[in-house]
Write an enzyme that holds these catalytic residues in place. Structure first.
Site, PDB file in Angstrom:
ATOM      1  N   GLU A  32       0.856  -1.198   0.000  1.00 55.57           N
ATOM      2  CA  GLU A  32       0.000   0.000   0.000  1.00 55.57           C
ATOM      3  C   GLU A  32       0.886   1.239   0.000  1.00 55.57           C
ATOM      4  O   GLU A  32       1.907   1.277   0.690  1.00 55.57           O
ATOM      5  CB  GLU A  32      -0.868  -0.035   1.255  1.00 55.57           C
ATOM      6  CG  GLU A  32      -2.254   0.501   1.080  1.00 55.57           C
ATOM      7  CD  GLU A  32      -3.162  -0.378   0.217  1.00 55.57           C
ATOM      8  OE1 GLU A  32      -3.401   0.029  -0.939  1.00 55.57           O
ATOM      9  OE2 GLU A  32      -3.634  -1.419   0.675  1.00 55.57           O
ATOM     10  N   SER A  66     -28.805   0.656 -16.924  1.00 53.22           N
ATOM     11  CA  SER A  66     -28.200   0.205 -15.672  1.00 53.22           C
ATOM     12  C   SER A  66     -29.278  -0.412 -14.787  1.00 53.22           C
ATOM     13  O   SER A  66     -30.199   0.287 -14.348  1.00 53.22           O
ATOM     14  CB  SER A  66     -27.538   1.389 -14.949  1.00 53.22           C
ATOM     15  OG  SER A  66     -27.389   1.065 -13.572  1.00 53.22           O
ATOM     16  N   SER A 123     -13.138  -1.351  -5.879  1.00 55.39           N
ATOM     17  CA  SER A 123     -13.047  -0.811  -7.235  1.00 55.39           C
ATOM     18  C   SER A 123     -14.139  -1.301  -8.175  1.00 55.39           C
ATOM     19  O   SER A 123     -13.880  -1.964  -9.179  1.00 55.39           O
ATOM     20  CB  SER A 123     -11.661  -1.079  -7.832  1.00 55.39           C
ATOM     21  OG  SER A 123     -11.424  -0.097  -8.813  1.00 55.39           O
ATOM     22  N   SER A 124     -15.354  -0.922  -7.861  1.00 62.24           N
ATOM     23  CA  SER A 124     -16.468  -1.201  -8.770  1.00 62.24           C
ATOM     24  C   SER A 124     -16.253  -0.472 -10.088  1.00 62.24           C
ATOM     25  O   SER A 124     -16.660  -0.959 -11.146  1.00 62.24           O
ATOM     26  CB  SER A 124     -17.788  -0.777  -8.134  1.00 62.24           C
ATOM     27  OG  SER A 124     -17.816   0.609  -7.887  1.00 62.24           O
ATOM     28  N   ASP A 170      -5.980  -1.141 -10.066  1.00 63.10           N
ATOM     29  CA  ASP A 170      -7.355  -1.653 -10.051  1.00 63.10           C
ATOM     30  C   ASP A 170      -7.735  -2.271 -11.388  1.00 63.10           C
ATOM     31  O   ASP A 170      -8.285  -3.374 -11.454  1.00 63.10           O
ATOM     32  CB  ASP A 170      -8.350  -0.527  -9.724  1.00 63.10           C
ATOM     33  CG  ASP A 170      -8.083   0.092  -8.368  1.00 63.10           C
ATOM     34  OD1 ASP A 170      -7.217  -0.424  -7.635  1.00 63.10           O
ATOM     35  OD2 ASP A 170      -8.745   1.096  -8.045  1.00 63.10           O
TER      36      ASP A 170
HETATM   37  P1  ADP Z   1     -15.065   2.262  -6.236  1.00 59.76           P
HETATM   38  O1  ADP Z   1     -14.060   2.421  -5.156  1.00 59.76           O
HETATM   39  O2  ADP Z   1     -16.057   1.209  -5.913  1.00 59.76           O
HETATM   40  O3  ADP Z   1     -14.430   2.098  -7.579  1.00 59.76           O
HETATM   41  P2  ADP Z   1     -15.848   4.740  -7.410  1.00 59.76           P
HETATM   42  O4  ADP Z   1     -16.433   5.971  -6.844  1.00 59.76           O
HETATM   43  O5  ADP Z   1     -14.527   4.844  -8.064  1.00 59.76           O
HETATM   44  O6  ADP Z   1     -15.863   3.647  -6.261  1.00 59.76           O
HETATM   45  O7  ADP Z   1     -16.841   4.157  -8.514  1.00 59.76           O
HETATM   46  C1  ADP Z   1     -18.200   4.014  -8.240  1.00 59.76           C
HETATM   47  C2  ADP Z   1     -19.000   4.496  -9.447  1.00 59.76           C
HETATM   48  O8  ADP Z   1     -18.913   3.501 -10.492  1.00 59.76           O
HETATM   49  C3  ADP Z   1     -20.463   4.617  -9.141  1.00 59.76           C
HETATM   50  O9  ADP Z   1     -20.771   5.900  -8.638  1.00 59.76           O
HETATM   51  C4  ADP Z   1     -21.087   4.392 -10.514  1.00 59.76           C
HETATM   52  O10 ADP Z   1     -21.031   5.560 -11.302  1.00 59.76           O
HETATM   53  C5  ADP Z   1     -20.160   3.360 -11.140  1.00 59.76           C
HETATM   54  N1  ADP Z   1     -20.668   1.998 -10.855  1.00 59.76           N
HETATM   55  C6  ADP Z   1     -20.036   1.032 -10.174  1.00 59.76           C
HETATM   56  N2  ADP Z   1     -20.794  -0.095 -10.082  1.00 59.76           N
HETATM   57  C7  ADP Z   1     -21.944   0.190 -10.724  1.00 59.76           C
HETATM   58  C8  ADP Z   1     -23.148  -0.540 -10.994  1.00 59.76           C
HETATM   59  N3  ADP Z   1     -23.322  -1.787 -10.533  1.00 59.76           N
HETATM   60  N4  ADP Z   1     -24.120   0.068 -11.702  1.00 59.76           N
HETATM   61  C9  ADP Z   1     -23.955   1.337 -12.145  1.00 59.76           C
HETATM   62  N5  ADP Z   1     -22.865   2.065 -11.930  1.00 59.76           N
HETATM   63  C10 ADP Z   1     -21.860   1.530 -11.239  1.00 59.76           C
HETATM   64 MG    MG Z   2     -13.018   3.493  -8.350  1.00 65.09          MG
END
Ligand code: ADP
Ligand code: MG
Length: 378
Positions: A32, A66, A123-124, A170
């Site tokens: 990290e 979505s 990291s969605s 990521d």
């Molecule tokens: P993370 O740390 O999870 O990556 P971020 O803020 O970088 O957090 O990303 C989250 C953003 O990604 C959400 O606000 C949305 O715009 C998009 N996102 C992630 N998962 C989804 C999903 N299942 N459906 C729609 N948008 C998503």
């Molecule tokens: Mg992110």
């Protein structure tokens, strides 16, 4: 990741026979604040992610639905066509970045859903980017774009279309993930190696504190500056090239604060290497010990922890958890924990109960299994 829900959503909104793609979120076992110091990170893909059903539509626009937001978006493929919806910006950005690589991206219809908790540190957003980068490569480029370039497409999407100046980890993990393996990525050479991660008798889980401390000044920039000053004092490009003895030699020439920052970074490089050795031997006790060392290094020397995360790490130690540490940049978010199966239930209930008693809300628990990266499902 529910493929049927996504296919049904596609059928409800569009017509035709779609292809289905998926990409995961990720964890980082150790390593990290090493990326900007030319060091190692050690991520793995997880068993939650984004699934998308996609079909070229013969038009010059993208129509997207979505499932999770229950929202539709429609946008063109030219630079000036950026959509309004936050989630659609990721898809648009990926289309644009693929076009910059010379891919003739054409219009498509898509429905997608995900089960990576948003903003929890898994990291969605990288899962979303990798899914579409992989799909566009498959549908419009005959898979001629290599996987590293696909990861870069995701990273550049964040930089240019979302406004997040992230590193490559990521997206790299989401694209290259492999079931039962972690990846040691060298952030200087960008070379990487798979290491077996098969902790029989243990579980890997994240405990999300659901707190995020917003700090007035930018602590990350200050950490970076400390690292750069010490590297300069040592005459090396980054702290990657420094050893603990080097740091001791110049201890009197640098500030106490800079010393502590560099001590953490140099120690962290060695801890990643130690964990790799331990994994080859199947020695998960050593893996866990290094995780705790990282936690307390981040807390005491790098000073990017917070009360709640220290509380969770201490509680883990008290419950006999093998390893626990902050995952991510710090100041909130999750701890990552390696726990023996027989201790799992007790630890989870203690974490919920004791954290809630002190901070007024329960932490969220996510079990993770190390899984495959971006792929076509059907
Ligand atoms: P993370 O740390 O999870 O990556 P971020 O803020 O970088 O957090 O990303 C989250 C953003 O990604 C959400 O606000 C949305 O715009 C998009 N996102 C992630 N998962 C989804 C999903 N299942 N459906 C729609 N948008 C998503
Ligand atoms: Mg992110």
């Amino acid at each position: 990741m529910d493929v049927d829900i996504v296919k049904k959503a596609f059928a409800d909104h569009f017509e035709g026979q779609c292809a289905v793609y998926a990409s995961p979120g990720r964890i980082n076992l150790i390593g990290e604040h090493t990326d900007y110091n030319g060091g190692f990170v050690f991520p793995g893909a997880v068993d939650c992610g984004i699934v998308a059903a996609i079909l070229p539509n013969g038009l010059d626009k993208v129509r997207a639905y979505s499932v999770d937001m229950n929202e539709s978006a429609e946008f063109g493929l030219k630079e000036e066509d950026a959509p309004q919806q936050g989630w659609a910006k990721y898809i648009f950005g990926v289309c644009r970045e693929m076009a910059k690589l010379g891919v003739e991206v054409k219009g498509f219809d898509c429905a997608f859903a995900g089960d990576v908790p948003l903003g929890a540190g898994m990291s969605s957003s990288a899962a979303l980017e990798s899914t579409f980068a992989y799909a566009i490569n498959d549908l419009f480029a005959g898979n001629k774009i290599d996987k590293f370039a696909l990861a870069k497409v995701g990273q550049m999407t964040e930089h240019h279309y979302v406004g997040v100046n992230c590193g490559i980890m990521d997206q790299f993990a989401s694209v290259f993930g492999k079931k039962g393996n972690l990846m040691r990525l060298d952030c200087r050479s960008m070379e990487f190696e798979y290491f077996p991660f098969d902790p029989q008798g243990y579980k890997l889980l994240l405990v999300n504190s659901v707190v995020k401390h917003e700090l007035v000044d930018s602590p990350y920039n200050k950490r970076r500056e400390s690292c750069e000053r010490v590297a300069k004092a040592l005459g090396v490009e980054t702290l990657r090239d420094a050893e603990a003895e080097d740091l001791e030699r110049i201890k009197d020439e640098i500030s106490e604060e800079d010393y502590k920052r560099a001590k953490y970074v140099i120690g962290e490089k060695q801890r990643v290497l130690d964990v790799c050795d331990a994994l080859i031997k199947g020695d998960y006790e050593t893996v866990g010990a290094r995780m705790y060392q990282t936690h307390w290094g981040m807390s005491k020397d790098y000073e990017v922890s917070c009360e709640e995360l220290d509380f969770l790490a201490e509680l883990a130690e008290k419950c006999g958890v093998t390893g626990a540490r902050i995952m991510g940049g710090g100041f909130g978010g999750c701890t990552i924990n390696l726990v023996k199966e027989e201790l799992y239930d007790d630890f989870v209930s203690a974490a919920k109960r004791e954290f809630a008693a002190k901070y007024g809300h329960e932490p969220k628990i996510y079990d993770v299994v190390i899984s495959d990266g971006a792929r076509r499902l059907e």
